[in-house]
Design an enzyme around this catalytic site. Structure first.
Site, mmCIF file in Angstrom:
data_model
loop_
_atom_site.group_PDB
_atom_site.id
_atom_site.type_symbol
_atom_site.label_atom_id
_atom_site.label_comp_id
_atom_site.label_asym_id
_atom_site.label_seq_id
_atom_site.Cartn_x
_atom_site.Cartn_y
_atom_site.Cartn_z
ATOM 1 N N HIS A 34 0.840 -1.208 0.000
ATOM 2 C CA HIS A 34 0.000 0.000 0.000
ATOM 3 C C HIS A 34 0.872 1.253 0.000
ATOM 4 O O HIS A 34 0.542 2.254 -0.640
ATOM 5 C CB HIS A 34 -0.903 0.030 1.236
ATOM 6 N N MET A 181 3.252 -9.166 -1.626
ATOM 7 C CA MET A 181 2.706 -8.671 -0.353
ATOM 8 C C MET A 181 1.190 -8.638 -0.427
ATOM 9 O O MET A 181 0.617 -8.240 -1.438
ATOM 10 C CB MET A 181 3.267 -7.291 -0.060
ATOM 11 N N SER A 182 0.556 -9.069 0.654
ATOM 12 C CA SER A 182 -0.901 -9.129 0.703
ATOM 13 C C SER A 182 -1.331 -9.153 2.157
ATOM 14 O O SER A 182 -0.654 -9.746 3.010
ATOM 15 C CB SER A 182 -1.377 -10.411 0.010
#
Ligand code: PAF
Length: 275
Positions: A34, A181-182
């Protein structure tokens, strides 16, 4: 960092915001991926708004809506010095008051791959994204490459419903072993976490084999062969980046997409073949 809780508060705050205005819709549980979107927005926009809203419309029955990680304080601290101007974190009743029944359906693209496994998912995504775009009215909206099909759904709705916003896709951020990435990576136990990077490895093998001129069949077989035995493969495919229809031959713009379950956690990833 301005905290906004209602759509009216966003509308009021917008009057004092510089343009171009960037917007990053999220469901919270923020991570470095993010922050890459925040950075991209900072480089192009004079002000940036992030939304944090776990959208019930995009979760199916039996999916992880209840257990989806929610930690607003942690998210706000991460954003505090990131350059984001305001965070819009509405309550569910503000977004979807009782009786809310409108939905946005982009058609066949919402029913293949992720849409085949999660039948109402993209309708929920498209509906909330259009609503957020109407509230925030940004000049540029930023999405992560990992959710490639979501970004194609959003580009289609923006184009077909004439929404005046530029949609930008920002490259996936990865852990050092390649795992995309999660927010869902935190569900993985130790063994599953060790197995999970094999999804990215499989996609890379497919890409390299197609690049070398091998047939689709050979490339996909080689990709599947490097998947960890714990991985339950859902799909591995080469698709057009805008329509998500399968391609016989690799050419930009395209994605090589993959989805696999590691235990009860389903992960997706892709390789972006840019135009
Ligand atoms: O990618 C996400 O986090 C969500 O699908 C989005 C775009 C915020 C819509 O709820």
């Amino acid at each position: 960092l301005l905290r906004l809780e209602t759509s009216q508060a966003v509308r009021d705050a917008l009057e004092g915001m510089d343009r171009p205005l960037g917007f990053i819709p999220t469901m919270g549980a923020l991570h470095t991926g993010h922050l890459a979107l925040v950075q991209a927005a900072g480089a192009q926009c004079k002000a940036t708004i992030t939304s944090i809203f776990v959208n019930p419309l995009q979760f199916g029955v039996g999916e992880d809506f209840e257990r989806y990680p929610r930690d607003l304080q942690a998210d706000l601290s991460l954003l505090e010095y990131s350059g984001v101007s305001a965070v819009f974190a509405p309550a569910e009743a503000d977004m979807f008051p009782p009786g809310f029944s409108t939905s946005v359906d982009v058609g066949a693209m919402a029913r293949c791959f992720e849409g085949a496994v999660r039948p109402h998912h993209f309708r929920g995504v498209a509906t909330v994204v259009l609503k957020l775009l109407n509230i925030v009215a940004p000049d540029i909206v930023f999405f992560g490459q990992k959710d490639a099909q979501q970004s194609a759904v959003v580009r289609k709705l923006v184009r077909e419903l004439s929404v005046a916003v530029d949609v930008q896709l920002i490259a996936t951020q990865r852990e050092s072993d390649g795992l995309a990435m999660s927010s869902r990576n935190r569900y993985l136990n130790e063994g599953e976490r060790a197995a999970a990077p094999s999804l990215h490895a499989a996609l890379q093998i497919v890409y390299l084999q197609l690049l070398a001129g091998r047939s689709r069949e050979a490339a996909f077989a080689a990709g599947k062969a490097v998947l960890h035995p714990l991985a339950k493969l859902d799909y591995l495919e080469l698709v057009d980046a805008d329509t998500f229809q399968t391609l016989e031959q690799m050419r930009p713009p395209a994605f090589i997409i993959g989805a696999a379950a590691f235990g009860t956690t389903r992960l997706i990833d892709n390789i972006w073949i840019r135009a």
